[in-house]
Design an enzyme around this catalytic site. Sequence first.
Site, PDB file in Angstrom:
ATOM      1  N   ARG A   1      15.882  23.135  13.291  1.00  0.00           N
ATOM      2  CA  ARG A   1      16.849  22.150  13.520  1.00  0.00           C
ATOM      3  C   ARG A   1      18.076  21.916  12.517  1.00  0.00           C
ATOM      4  O   ARG A   1      19.174  21.944  12.961  1.00  0.00           O
ATOM      5  CB  ARG A   1      15.964  20.560  13.482  1.00  0.00           C
TER       6      ARG A   1
ATOM      7  N   GLU B   1       9.981  13.196  -1.156  1.00  0.00           N
ATOM      8  CA  GLU B   1      10.576  12.071  -0.558  1.00  0.00           C
ATOM      9  C   GLU B   1       9.903  10.744  -0.540  1.00  0.00           C
ATOM     10  O   GLU B   1       8.671  10.884  -0.154  1.00  0.00           O
ATOM     11  CB  GLU B   1      11.095  12.532   0.953  1.00  0.00           C
TER      12      GLU B   1
ATOM     13  N   ILE C   1       5.793   3.619  15.864  1.00  0.00           N
ATOM     14  CA  ILE C   1       5.744   3.561  17.450  1.00  0.00           C
ATOM     15  C   ILE C   1       6.713   4.434  18.027  1.00  0.00           C
ATOM     16  O   ILE C   1       6.643   5.413  18.630  1.00  0.00           O
ATOM     17  CB  ILE C   1       6.052   2.154  17.859  1.00  0.00           C
TER      18      ILE C   1
ATOM     19  N   PHE D   1       0.748  -1.201  -0.016  1.00  0.00           N
ATOM     20  CA  PHE D   1       0.045   0.076   0.098  1.00  0.00           C
ATOM     21  C   PHE D   1       0.832   1.052  -0.045  1.00  0.00           C
ATOM     22  O   PHE D   1       1.973   1.289   0.159  1.00  0.00           O
ATOM     23  CB  PHE D   1      -1.028   0.087   1.138  1.00  0.00           C
TER      24      PHE D   1
ATOM     25  N   ARG E   1       1.646  12.578   2.054  1.00  0.00           N
ATOM     26  CA  ARG E   1       1.190  13.499   3.151  1.00  0.00           C
ATOM     27  C   ARG E   1       2.223  14.845   2.803  1.00  0.00           C
ATOM     28  O   ARG E   1       3.229  14.812   2.225  1.00  0.00           O
ATOM     29  CB  ARG E   1       1.331  13.197   4.444  1.00  0.00           C
TER      30      ARG E   1
ATOM     31  N   ASN F   1       7.637  -0.474   9.247  1.00  0.00           N
ATOM     32  CA  ASN F   1       6.725   0.632   9.237  1.00  0.00           C
ATOM     33  C   ASN F   1       6.047   0.718  10.709  1.00  0.00           C
ATOM     34  O   ASN F   1       5.883   1.616  11.406  1.00  0.00           O
ATOM     35  CB  ASN F   1       5.532   0.309   8.291  1.00  0.00           C
TER      36      ASN F   1
ATOM     37  N   LYS G   1      11.807  21.565  11.518  1.00  0.00           N
ATOM     38  CA  LYS G   1      12.877  21.227  10.693  1.00  0.00           C
ATOM     39  C   LYS G   1      13.807  22.310  10.395  1.00  0.00           C
ATOM     40  O   LYS G   1      14.956  22.511  10.273  1.00  0.00           O
ATOM     41  CB  LYS G   1      12.383  20.412   9.272  1.00  0.00           C
TER      42      LYS G   1
ATOM     43  N   HIS H   1      15.271   5.389   1.572  1.00  0.00           N
ATOM     44  CA  HIS H   1      14.694   6.797   1.206  1.00  0.00           C
ATOM     45  C   HIS H   1      15.286   7.197  -0.207  1.00  0.00           C
ATOM     46  O   HIS H   1      16.344   7.006  -0.604  1.00  0.00           O
ATOM     47  CB  HIS H   1      15.180   7.647   1.997  1.00  0.00           C
TER      48      HIS H   1
ATOM     49  N   SER I   1      19.308   5.045  16.067  1.00  0.00           N
ATOM     50  CA  SER I   1      17.946   4.571  16.702  1.00  0.00           C
ATOM     51  C   SER I   1      17.300   3.290  16.446  1.00  0.00           C
ATOM     52  O   SER I   1      16.362   2.725  17.103  1.00  0.00           O
ATOM     53  CB  SER I   1      16.783   5.984  16.265  1.00  0.00           C
TER      54      SER I   1
HETATM   55  P1  0O2 Z   1       8.519  13.692   9.990  1.00  0.00           P
HETATM   56  O1  0O2 Z   1       7.587  13.931  10.950  1.00  0.00           O
HETATM   57  O2  0O2 Z   1       8.359  12.238   9.391  1.00  0.00           O
HETATM   58  O3  0O2 Z   1       8.074  14.407   8.736  1.00  0.00           O
HETATM   59  P2  0O2 Z   1      18.036  14.081   9.379  1.00  0.00           P
HETATM   60  O4  0O2 Z   1      18.926  14.605   8.945  1.00  0.00           O
HETATM   61  O5  0O2 Z   1      18.369  12.477   9.621  1.00  0.00           O
HETATM   62  O6  0O2 Z   1      17.259  14.698  10.708  1.00  0.00           O
HETATM   63  P3  0O2 Z   1      16.693  14.221   6.906  1.00  0.00           P
HETATM   64  O7  0O2 Z   1      18.073  14.712   6.429  1.00  0.00           O
HETATM   65  O8  0O2 Z   1      15.487  15.106   6.459  1.00  0.00           O
HETATM   66  O9  0O2 Z   1      16.669  13.949   8.519  1.00  0.00           O
HETATM   67  O10 0O2 Z   1      16.631  12.857   6.215  1.00  0.00           O
HETATM   68  P4  0O2 Z   1      16.424  11.595   6.639  1.00  0.00           P
HETATM   69  O11 0O2 Z   1      17.167  10.914   7.566  1.00  0.00           O
HETATM   70  O12 0O2 Z   1      16.255  10.723   5.473  1.00  0.00           O
HETATM   71  O13 0O2 Z   1      14.781  11.629   7.523  1.00  0.00           O
HETATM   72  C1  0O2 Z   1      13.674  11.968   6.576  1.00  0.00           C
HETATM   73  C2  0O2 Z   1      12.523  11.352   7.388  1.00  0.00           C
HETATM   74  O14 0O2 Z   1      12.815   9.900   7.469  1.00  0.00           O
HETATM   75  C3  0O2 Z   1      12.105  11.920   8.780  1.00  0.00           C
HETATM   76  O15 0O2 Z   1      11.514  13.076   8.630  1.00  0.00           O
HETATM   77  C4  0O2 Z   1      11.165  10.630   9.158  1.00  0.00           C
HETATM   78  O16 0O2 Z   1      10.036  10.745   8.618  1.00  0.00           O
HETATM   79  C5  0O2 Z   1      12.132   9.756   8.749  1.00  0.00           C
HETATM   80  N1  0O2 Z   1      13.024   9.179   9.930  1.00  0.00           N
HETATM   81  C6  0O2 Z   1      14.277   9.408   9.633  1.00  0.00           C
HETATM   82  N2  0O2 Z   1      14.942   8.959  10.771  1.00  0.00           N
HETATM   83  C7  0O2 Z   1      13.983   8.274  11.613  1.00  0.00           C
HETATM   84  C8  0O2 Z   1      13.938   7.688  13.005  1.00  0.00           C
HETATM   85  O17 0O2 Z   1      15.148   7.602  13.653  1.00  0.00           O
HETATM   86  N3  0O2 Z   1      12.988   7.264  13.407  1.00  0.00           N
HETATM   87  C9  0O2 Z   1      11.813   7.658  12.574  1.00  0.00           C
HETATM   88  N4  0O2 Z   1      10.477   7.013  13.238  1.00  0.00           N
HETATM   89  N5  0O2 Z   1      11.550   8.090  11.452  1.00  0.00           N
HETATM   90  C10 0O2 Z   1      12.733   8.517  11.058  1.00  0.00           C
HETATM   91  P5  0O2 Z   1      11.293  13.984   9.743  1.00  0.00           P
HETATM   92  O18 0O2 Z   1      11.102  15.428   9.175  1.00  0.00           O
HETATM   93  O19 0O2 Z   1      12.283  13.838  10.889  1.00  0.00           O
HETATM   94  O20 0O2 Z   1       9.795  13.705  10.337  1.00  0.00           O
END
Ligand code: 0O2
Length: 267
Positions: free
Chosen positions: A59, A140, A154, A42, A46, A149, A56, A121, A115
């Site tokens: 950050r 992305e 979680i 599936f 968003r 997932n 972000k 990706h 983590s």
């Molecule tokens: P949201 O709320 O999902 O939009 P980074 O530099 O690693 O902080 P970057 O450069 O944006 O992040 O790229 P990365 O690492 O590919 O992460 C992009 C997204 O992947 C994140 O978006 C999360 O959706 C997911 N992701 C990455 N790392 C983790 C993790 O450790 N745990 C979980 N659950 N998801 C993760 P956002 O913007 O962080 O969050």
Amino acid sequence: MEIQLWRELLDPYQLAVDELTVKFDHIISEHRNRGLYSPIEFVDGRVKSITSILDKMQRKDVALSEIEEKIEDIAGIRITCQFVEDIDRVVAMIKNRTDMEVLQEKDYIKHMKASGYRSYHMIVRYTVNTIEGAKDLHAEIQIRTMAMNFWATIEHSLQYKYKGNIPDYIQQKLIDASEAIIDLDHVMSDVRDEIMDAQNTYKKKENLVKDILNNIQNLYKVASKREVARIQDEFYKVYLMEDMNQLQHFSNQLDIISEGFQAQSLQ
Ligand code: 0O2
């Protein structure tokens, strides 16, 4: 930035999410309509919320003028697969497409994050057509198994709850859970053929029954009610036998009967 300007900024990203979701959903239906196993189980998508974009930006020290260039996941698509092997197939499919260009890939499956996060990706360049003309933007695509997932969903909630500072003992449990997910994905891969076989058989039966019922429905237009009722009774009998060969045979016979009635009705 005013809310109206945010809307204007995010609108094309919503369009990209809508279009990409339809396209990946279509890959699923194309496979299933042909009785093939779909590597995509599936899809959802968003547009990143304004709060999440602001977080972000802070950050990563991104200025307002740099949002589109530096925040690459404003449009986010998540593709969920049943098995780890499916992820490679989906990646190859995306690379082969002419309507998006892969700019960057991050393999957090081979290189799990500290983590415990695992996912594949891809950042793609995608063109949308808005009332102001064509616009290139970044999206992305996250590709992961259902088990990955489950873990990520979680963990994401916990990140939100603890605002990024998950206590060590929970972090350790998450890492343990991530290891368990790796094992689970391996075990599922081991029985992949069995699972696929069962799902394919079910899908084939479903498609066959759909074809037969369509055929019977069309017969109402050209054959007598009595004749159609007789065919329907026959179908129920064959269906209850739970034998795919019999069902296929019945479907073939029905095709011949239908063609006969169609030909008669044209005379
Ligand atoms: P949201 O709320 O999902 O939009 P980074 O530099 O690693 O902080 P970057 O450069 O944006 O992040 O790229 P990365 O690492 O590919 O992460 C992009 C997204 O992947 C994140 O978006 C999360 O959706 C997911 N992701 C990455 N790392 C983790 C993790 O450790 N745990 C979980 N659950 N998801 C993760 P956002 O913007 O962080 O969050």
